[in-house]
Design a protein around this motif. Structure first.
Motif, PDB file in Angstrom:
ATOM      1  N   ARG A  69      57.376  31.052  -5.060  1.00 60.24           N
ATOM      2  CA  ARG A  69      56.982  29.821  -4.361  1.00 60.24           C
ATOM      3  C   ARG A  69      56.920  30.074  -2.857  1.00 60.24           C
ATOM      4  O   ARG A  69      57.736  30.795  -2.305  1.00 60.24           O
ATOM      5  N   PRO A 100      52.723  28.244  -6.429  1.00 60.04           N
ATOM      6  CA  PRO A 100      52.951  26.890  -5.905  1.00 60.04           C
ATOM      7  C   PRO A 100      53.481  26.894  -4.485  1.00 60.04           C
ATOM      8  O   PRO A 100      53.973  27.913  -3.981  1.00 60.04           O
ATOM      9  N   THR A 152      55.635  24.477  -1.413  1.00 58.19           N
ATOM     10  CA  THR A 152      56.453  23.339  -0.989  1.00 58.19           C
ATOM     11  C   THR A 152      56.261  23.144   0.510  1.00 58.19           C
ATOM     12  O   THR A 152      56.514  24.053   1.291  1.00 58.19           O
ATOM     13  N   GLU A 206      49.392  17.186   3.207  1.00 56.97           N
ATOM     14  CA  GLU A 206      48.817  17.146   1.857  1.00 56.97           C
ATOM     15  C   GLU A 206      47.297  17.013   1.919  1.00 56.97           C
ATOM     16  O   GLU A 206      46.564  17.697   1.190  1.00 56.97           O
ATOM     17  N   LYS A 216      46.221  20.022  -6.046  1.00 57.37           N
ATOM     18  CA  LYS A 216      47.347  19.097  -5.877  1.00 57.37           C
ATOM     19  C   LYS A 216      48.499  19.421  -6.814  1.00 57.37           C
ATOM     20  O   LYS A 216      49.667  19.200  -6.480  1.00 57.37           O
ATOM     21  N   ARG A 217      48.172  19.942  -7.981  1.00 53.96           N
ATOM     22  CA  ARG A 217      49.245  20.278  -8.935  1.00 53.96           C
ATOM     23  C   ARG A 217      50.125  21.414  -8.428  1.00 53.96           C
ATOM     24  O   ARG A 217      51.235  21.623  -8.936  1.00 53.96           O
ATOM     25  N   SER A 218      49.633  22.164  -7.445  1.00 54.43           N
ATOM     26  CA  SER A 218      50.400  23.289  -6.907  1.00 54.43           C
ATOM     27  C   SER A 218      51.268  22.901  -5.719  1.00 54.43           C
ATOM     28  O   SER A 218      51.993  23.740  -5.189  1.00 54.43           O
ATOM     29  N   GLU A 266      54.095  20.378  -3.608  1.00 55.66           N
ATOM     30  CA  GLU A 266      55.139  19.374  -3.540  1.00 55.66           C
ATOM     31  C   GLU A 266      55.596  19.298  -2.089  1.00 55.66           C
ATOM     32  O   GLU A 266      55.394  20.228  -1.307  1.00 55.66           O
ATOM     33  N   PHE A 267      56.226  18.161  -1.725  1.00 56.29           N
ATOM     34  CA  PHE A 267      56.586  17.961  -0.317  1.00 56.29           C
ATOM     35  C   PHE A 267      57.994  17.387  -0.222  1.00 56.29           C
ATOM     36  O   PHE A 267      58.427  16.603  -1.085  1.00 56.29           O
ATOM     37  N   ARG A 268      58.662  17.777   0.860  1.00 59.97           N
ATOM     38  CA  ARG A 268      60.025  17.297   1.101  1.00 59.97           C
ATOM     39  C   ARG A 268      60.210  16.960   2.578  1.00 59.97           C
ATOM     40  O   ARG A 268      59.772  17.707   3.451  1.00 59.97           O
ATOM     41  N   VAL A 276      64.816  25.479  -3.174  1.00 54.96           N
ATOM     42  CA  VAL A 276      63.652  25.485  -4.072  1.00 54.96           C
ATOM     43  C   VAL A 276      63.323  26.877  -4.590  1.00 54.96           C
ATOM     44  O   VAL A 276      62.420  27.052  -5.410  1.00 54.96           O
TER      45      VAL A 276
END
Length: 302
Positions: free
Chosen positions: A8, A36, A38, A75, A85-87, A89-91, A109
């Motif tokens: 990742r 993916p 993050t 994003e 988008k499936r790849s 994620e955001f924090r 992560v």
């Protein structure tokens, strides 16, 4: 690397040019390696107010809103850059130190790479090390990839080659092998470059200065040949020795492709399991005209 979903990438998201450069570089990594991502925005923890332990609620709300805006913008930009988008994620993460906050999220992560942009005060086309980068480059347990300032405006369509700044030393085999695996996974040719600085005033101080430099170049060429031969035969490896009045000048004589990435090894004096930028590697990072990835000495274990 391709298709390995346990690999990742973590990218620092900030609402400025630095964030755009990091996103452009991270998107290229993700599209190439098919892994993916993050996205993280690290915001301040807030200021105490009106008594011990209390915090200004309005200030915290403002910081949270700014963080959410930065992530939403990231994003949108990553989608425009072709990242599925499936790849993604955001924090949003609160920490007093942006660099240490990114490290904590990367560990949480399981990220294998942290991507950030140059400090905004830097020269265009070069990497300036601000406080966030400084914290990462003296403490990250995973490789750190830095985008030069303005990279988003001239980002290539693809990576073209991985160049490794190489010096022979006892702990170099692990990071070198790891760099070769990355090059092979991304189907990139690999180049090993040794920079040989010529001390200023050498010719005036030593009568046989030219012979001394020739010996250093010959030794560097021998070391490079040995290093290239030690790598997996499936990796395309070229070698080059660059001479200049210092590390910066020597690196300036090395031709770089538009899709070049420069790999730099952590200082031998630093901790084994963390990135540690020494004087020589720091000069390389600041002088590079292309993205630079700094590898911890223990990177081979990952």
């Amino acid at each position: 690397m391709s298709g390995q979903q346990d690999v990742r990438v973590l990218v620092g998201c900030s609402p400025d040019e630095r964030g755009d450069d990091a996103l452009a570089l991270a998107a290229l990594v993700v599209r190439t390696a098919k892994v993916p991502l993050t996205g993280v925005n690290v915001r301040p923890t807030g200021w105490p107010a009106r008594g011990p332990g209390s915090v200004d609620a309005e200030w915290l709300a403002y910081l949270k809103e700014r963080s959410e805006e930065a992530l939403a913008r990231a994003e949108t930009r990553l989608s425009e850059l072709g990242v599925p988008k499936r790849s993604m994620e955001f924090r949003a993460y609160a920490h007093r130190s942006s660099g240490r906050g990114l490290i904590e999220v990367a560990v949480d992560v399981g990220a294998r790479l942290i991507v950030i942009g140059s400090a905004p005060r830097g020269r265009r086309g070069r990497v300036a090390i601000g406080s966030t980068a400084d914290q990462l480059l003296h403490g990250s347990p995973v490789p750190v990839l830095l985008a030069p300032r303005g990279y988003a405006e001239e980002a290539p369509e693809r990576f073209e080659r991985l160049t490794v700044a190489y010096w022979r030393r006892r702990d170099v085999d692990g990071p070198l092998a790891a760099a070769a695996r990355v090059a092979a996974a991304l189907d990139l040719p690999m180049r090993l470059v040794t920079l040989v600085p010529r001390p200023p005033g050498l010719a005036a101080r030593l009568r046989d200065a030219d012979r001394l430099m020739a010996r250093q170049v010959a030794q560097a060429e021998e070391d490079l040949d040995r290093a290239a031969a030690s790598l997996d035969g499936g990796t395309r490896v070229a070698t080059e020795v660059a001479v200049g009045s210092g590390i910066t000048a020597a690196l300036g004589t090395v031709d770089m492709l538009p899709g070049e990435v420069l790999a730099c090894l952590s200082s031998h004096e630093g901790p084994l399991r963390k990135v540690f930028l020494g004087e020589g590697s720091g000069k390389i990072v600041r002088a590079s005209p292309c993205p630079v990835v700094v590898l911890p000495r223990s990177v081979a274990e990952a």
